[in-house]
Design a protein around this motif. Structure first.
Motif, PDB file in Angstrom:
ATOM      1  N   PRO A 377      -2.251 -10.265 -28.712  1.00 16.35           N
ATOM      2  CA  PRO A 377      -1.430  -9.058 -28.880  1.00 16.35           C
ATOM      3  C   PRO A 377      -0.097  -9.217 -28.155  1.00 16.35           C
ATOM      4  O   PRO A 377      -0.029  -9.885 -27.118  1.00 16.35           O
ATOM      5  CB  PRO A 377      -2.297  -7.960 -28.253  1.00 16.35           C
ATOM      6  N   THR A 381      -2.701  -5.704 -22.685  1.00 12.13           N
ATOM      7  CA  THR A 381      -3.907  -5.003 -23.113  1.00 12.13           C
ATOM      8  C   THR A 381      -4.879  -5.020 -21.944  1.00 12.13           C
ATOM      9  O   THR A 381      -5.329  -6.090 -21.514  1.00 12.13           O
ATOM     10  CB  THR A 381      -4.543  -5.676 -24.340  1.00 12.13           C
ATOM     11  N   ASP A 416      -7.909  -8.890 -30.977  1.00  8.43           N
ATOM     12  CA  ASP A 416      -7.523  -7.690 -31.726  1.00  8.43           C
ATOM     13  C   ASP A 416      -7.750  -6.476 -30.840  1.00  8.43           C
ATOM     14  O   ASP A 416      -8.810  -6.328 -30.217  1.00  8.43           O
ATOM     15  CB  ASP A 416      -8.347  -7.556 -33.005  1.00  8.43           C
ATOM     16  N   VAL A 417      -6.756  -5.599 -30.812  1.00  9.74           N
ATOM     17  CA  VAL A 417      -6.829  -4.404 -29.978  1.00  9.74           C
ATOM     18  C   VAL A 417      -7.184  -3.207 -30.855  1.00  9.74           C
ATOM     19  O   VAL A 417      -6.471  -2.896 -31.813  1.00  9.74           O
ATOM     20  CB  VAL A 417      -5.496  -4.162 -29.245  1.00  9.74           C
ATOM     21  N   GLU A 418      -8.303  -2.576 -30.523  1.00  7.68           N
ATOM     22  CA  GLU A 418      -8.709  -1.371 -31.235  1.00  7.68           C
ATOM     23  C   GLU A 418      -8.579  -0.172 -30.307  1.00  7.68           C
ATOM     24  O   GLU A 418      -8.210  -0.312 -29.139  1.00  7.68           O
ATOM     25  CB  GLU A 418     -10.148  -1.535 -31.742  1.00  7.68           C
ATOM     26  N   ALA A 419      -8.917   0.994 -30.812  1.00  5.37           N
ATOM     27  CA  ALA A 419      -8.698   2.218 -30.034  1.00  5.37           C
ATOM     28  C   ALA A 419      -9.476   2.215 -28.723  1.00  5.37           C
ATOM     29  O   ALA A 419      -8.949   2.606 -27.678  1.00  5.37           O
ATOM     30  CB  ALA A 419      -9.092   3.429 -30.879  1.00  5.37           C
ATOM     31  N   SER A 420     -10.719   1.755 -28.760  1.00  4.48           N
ATOM     32  CA  SER A 420     -11.551   1.840 -27.562  1.00  4.48           C
ATOM     33  C   SER A 420     -12.035   0.496 -27.054  1.00  4.48           C
ATOM     34  O   SER A 420     -12.767   0.445 -26.063  1.00  4.48           O
ATOM     35  CB  SER A 420     -12.771   2.725 -27.847  1.00  4.48           C
ATOM     36  N   ARG A 421     -11.647  -0.576 -27.725  1.00  2.00           N
ATOM     37  CA  ARG A 421     -12.143  -1.877 -27.286  1.00  2.00           C
ATOM     38  C   ARG A 421     -11.177  -2.993 -27.657  1.00  2.00           C
ATOM     39  O   ARG A 421     -10.277  -2.812 -28.479  1.00  2.00           O
ATOM     40  CB  ARG A 421     -13.508  -2.156 -27.901  1.00  2.00           C
ATOM     41  N   VAL A 422     -11.413  -4.138 -27.024  1.00  2.00           N
ATOM     42  CA  VAL A 422     -10.669  -5.361 -27.315  1.00  2.00           C
ATOM     43  C   VAL A 422     -11.667  -6.371 -27.875  1.00  2.00           C
ATOM     44  O   VAL A 422     -12.725  -6.600 -27.280  1.00  2.00           O
ATOM     45  CB  VAL A 422      -9.999  -5.931 -26.058  1.00  2.00           C
ATOM     46  N   VAL A 423     -11.334  -6.945 -29.022  1.00  2.00           N
ATOM     47  CA  VAL A 423     -12.231  -7.901 -29.683  1.00  2.00           C
ATOM     48  C   VAL A 423     -11.589  -9.285 -29.617  1.00  2.00           C
ATOM     49  O   VAL A 423     -10.542  -9.523 -30.216  1.00  2.00           O
ATOM     50  CB  VAL A 423     -12.499  -7.506 -31.146  1.00  2.00           C
ATOM     51  N   CYS A 493     -16.662  -8.456 -27.353  1.00  2.00           N
ATOM     52  CA  CYS A 493     -16.091  -7.107 -27.393  1.00  2.00           C
ATOM     53  C   CYS A 493     -16.159  -6.507 -25.997  1.00  2.00           C
ATOM     54  O   CYS A 493     -17.240  -6.450 -25.394  1.00  2.00           O
ATOM     55  CB  CYS A 493     -16.857  -6.223 -28.375  1.00  2.00           C
ATOM     56  N   ARG A 496     -11.932  -1.105 -23.686  1.00  2.00           N
ATOM     57  CA  ARG A 496     -10.514  -1.068 -23.327  1.00  2.00           C
ATOM     58  C   ARG A 496     -10.286   0.001 -22.262  1.00  2.00           C
ATOM     59  O   ARG A 496     -10.837   1.101 -22.334  1.00  2.00           O
ATOM     60  CB  ARG A 496      -9.691  -0.758 -24.563  1.00  2.00           C
TER      61      ARG A 496
END
Length: 638
Positions: A377, A381, A416-423, A493, A496
């Motif tokens: 990213p 993050t 990959d950054v998602e709303a509640s987690r980092v994958v 996973c 975040r």
């Protein structure tokens, strides 16, 4: 029929009989010998008195309804002029006790009351025949109770209960308790219906052996369960023999032992993986020992120039570092699996974690000539975690990808950054995994199939450590592979964190310079002569004044004489351990302010705490990291 002949027939009848007047009092006119014997009475005590006076009901027995039932039966005979049968009727009779007094003995009677008419069609008396059915009633009650208990037991147990024909051709009954299908009608196809094809031959053989020998059938075999799955059962059946010794039926029970069998298989698999792990560990440890041994031999027999000595020492250092990493991984796995690892959690930028992991694995990636693509990213993050442990997670995964991908392979690291987690994903085009290997990849001691050159398969601890550390961070890790030779993909996973990034301290100098700021007086205490000598030579080469002792008592005396500024103490010493030696050195005025460093092969957190409690300033694990030692010595002020 003459009266004498009637009397002979009446008294000779094996069935109890007495004649009653057709009145409500039912006076006894005559009674035969069979009834006298059954009731244990004398004729003179019965004839001429009312039946209900001779055999009164028990007023204390609320269940004694025999007298009322008999009165109704006799009334029906008088009213209808027809015989009236009574089924087995509970009618306790009064008996005299040996010591005086009376009691009521429970009896059951079957009776028929028949009207006797005169020539004018009037009832002159009632013939009352009785049969004592107490024994039959008690036997039936016992049988019923036995059946009730059997049903209760069959309901309470988790076992399957079944009945088989003598030759096992028919299953007559099966009560499955949710384990197998219940059946109400005999089945001829029980073998095909309940036993998997591959187990039928073994079951048939055990059945035929039991039939031939008339012995108990017992066997553990697989079975089709009611939910359609295939489980395991321990079956045991007993042959029921008739008077001629022939089998007329088999009664059996089968236990569901699926969980036990699965547990046994897991233990076998774990034991196998342990053996493979130990064999591989021995191999991995011998590998660095070979160049170390060769380098040591070279230093003894050859007159080497400075460049060759430096090259030889670098070989030894690299191999020692490799062995140390193996041991550290083993200790880490032990600490994590026993719950002894505590995380130093802070807000961490996942980009920085991944870049440090790439930096550590870069030498292996370059040596294998792999191409690594990064997809990270653009901005910071943040996750909450232990930075060093997270780096360790991704170092292990990247190291696996590089190791199990043939030279000039392609690796990809993405986040990959998602709303509640980092994958975070690590993908390679390497040797891949079969489905069974992928399913157990994160289990301790789990290894892929090894080849002689170790191009596949490992110690089976790295990924187990990865999973444990990720779970300690409340995350998940998974892997997938299309199959052998088709690469693998690992996905981590992590939750975040909704905080601003905390800027970490910049990379500091490793402090690897071998030039000491000041020459120090150092005492080395170790009963391992070679280890003490090697450490002393290293310190002397750095310009320090070094004294070596192998026994604690001699070390205390030497310390009083020389007052060393630094003491490097082994823990496992003779006479007294390193902890006690440290306490005594700390108590002595000459060494009260000396820097005490524990040098030990015990690296648990509890070992470090014990060292600090004994008075040590620092705790170093064998083999000592020279950089750490140089850094500690550099902090000593003269």
């Amino acid at each position: 029929m003459s009266s004498s002949l009637f009397e002979l027939v009446f008294n000779g009848s094996p069935i109890g009989n007495y004649l009653l007047t057709p009145t409500p009092e039912a006076t006894i006119i005559a009674v035969n010998d069979a009834f006298l014997k059954a009731s244990s009475r004398r004729r003179e005590d019965l004839v001429g008195i009312s039946l209900f006076e001779a055999f009164p009901g028990n007023p204390a027995d609320a269940d004694d309804s025999g007298e009322a039932a008999l009165r109704r039966s006799l009334a029906r005979v008088v009213e209808t002029g027809q015989p009236d049968p009574l089924p087995a009727q509970r009618y306790p009779i009064q008996v005299e006790l040996p010591g005086g007094g009376v009691a009521y003995e429970e009896r059951f009677w079957g009776a028929v009351s028949t009207p006797i008419f005169d020539d004018d069609g009037r009832i002159v008396c009632i013939s009352h025949t009785t049969i004592d059915m107490t024994e039959q009633v008690n036997s039936a009650a016992a049988l019923t109770e036995s059946e009730r208990r059997y049903r209760a037991l069959a309901t309470a147990t988790e076992d399957v209960v079944y009945r088989m024909s003598p030759d096992w051709s028919h299953m007559r009954q099966l009560e499955g308790r949710g384990f197998l299908k219940d059946i109400a009608q005999p089945r001829r196809s029980w073998l095909e219906e309940f036993i998997p094809q591959e187990d039928q031959e073994g079951v048939n053989k055990a059945v035929h052996d039991a039939i031939r020998n008339k012995t108990i059938f017992q066997l553990e075999h697989r079975v089709r369960r009611v939910d359609g799955t295939c489980g395991w059962t321990a079956s045991r059946a007993v042959p029921m023999l008739d008077a001629d010794g022939e089998i007329y039926e088999w009664i059996g029970a089968a236990s569901d032992i699926t969980e036990r069998k699965e547990a046994e298989q897991k233990l076998k698999d774990a034991d196998r993986r342990k053996d493979e792990f130990l064999a591989m560990l021995a191999h991995e440890l011998r590998n660095p020992l070979a160049p170390i041994g060769a380098a040591a031999e070279l230093l003894q027999i050859a007159n080497l120039d400075e460049a060759r000595v430096r090259q030889t020492s670098q070989i030894i250092s690299r191999q020692v570092a490799h062995m140390s990493q193996l041991i550290d991984d083993l200790l880490d796995v032990s600490r994590v699996t026993r719950g002894l690892v505590s995380l130093d959690k802070t807000p961490v930028d996942i980009r920085r974690v991944l870049m440090e992991a790439v930096e550590q694995v870069a030498p292996l990636i370059h040596a294998q000539r792999h191409h690594l693509e990064l997809h990270l990213p653009p901005g910071a993050t943040i996750v909450t975690g232990d930075k060093n442990r997270l780096v360790q997670v991704f170092v292990n995964i990247l190291n696996n990808a590089a190791k199990y991908t043939p030279g000039e392979g392609r690796l990809e690291l993405g986040a990959d950054v998602e709303a509640s987690r980092v994958v975070v994903s690590v993908t390679d085009n390497g040797v891949g995994m079969t489905p069974d290997v992928a399913a157990h990849a994160f289990e301790l001691f789990s290894q892929a199939k090894r080849t002689p050159d170790r191009s596949s398969g490992g110690l089976g601890i790295g990924l187990a450590l990865v999973r444990s550390l990720v779970e300690l961070h409340h995350g998940t890790v998974s892997c997938e592979s299309p199959g052998d030779g088709m690469g693998s993909r690992f996905v981590v996973c992590l939750p975040r964190a909704c905080v601003e990034p905390v800027h970490s301290e910049g990379m500091r100098s490793s402090g690897s310079s071998a030039e000491p700021a000041t020459s120090l007086r150092i005492m080395v205490v170790d009963d391992n002569v070679d280890a003490a000598s090697a450490l002393a030579m290293l310190l002397e080469a750095l310009g320090h004044e070094v004294m070596v002792e192998h026994r604690p008592t001699r070390a205390l005396q030497r310390a009083r004489e020389a007052a060393p500024q630094v003491c490097l103490l082994d823990i496992g010493l003779p006479e007294m351990d390193g902890y006690e030696l440290a306490r005594r050195l700390r108590a002595a005025p000459e060494t009260a302010s000396s820097l005490l460093i524990a040098v030990t092969g015990y690296g648990q957190e509890s070992d470090r705490e014990s060292a600090l409690a004994a008075g040590f300033d620092h705790h170093l694990i064998k083999p000592i990291d020279p950089k750490k030692l140089y850094s500690l010595l550099a902090e000593v002020s003269v």
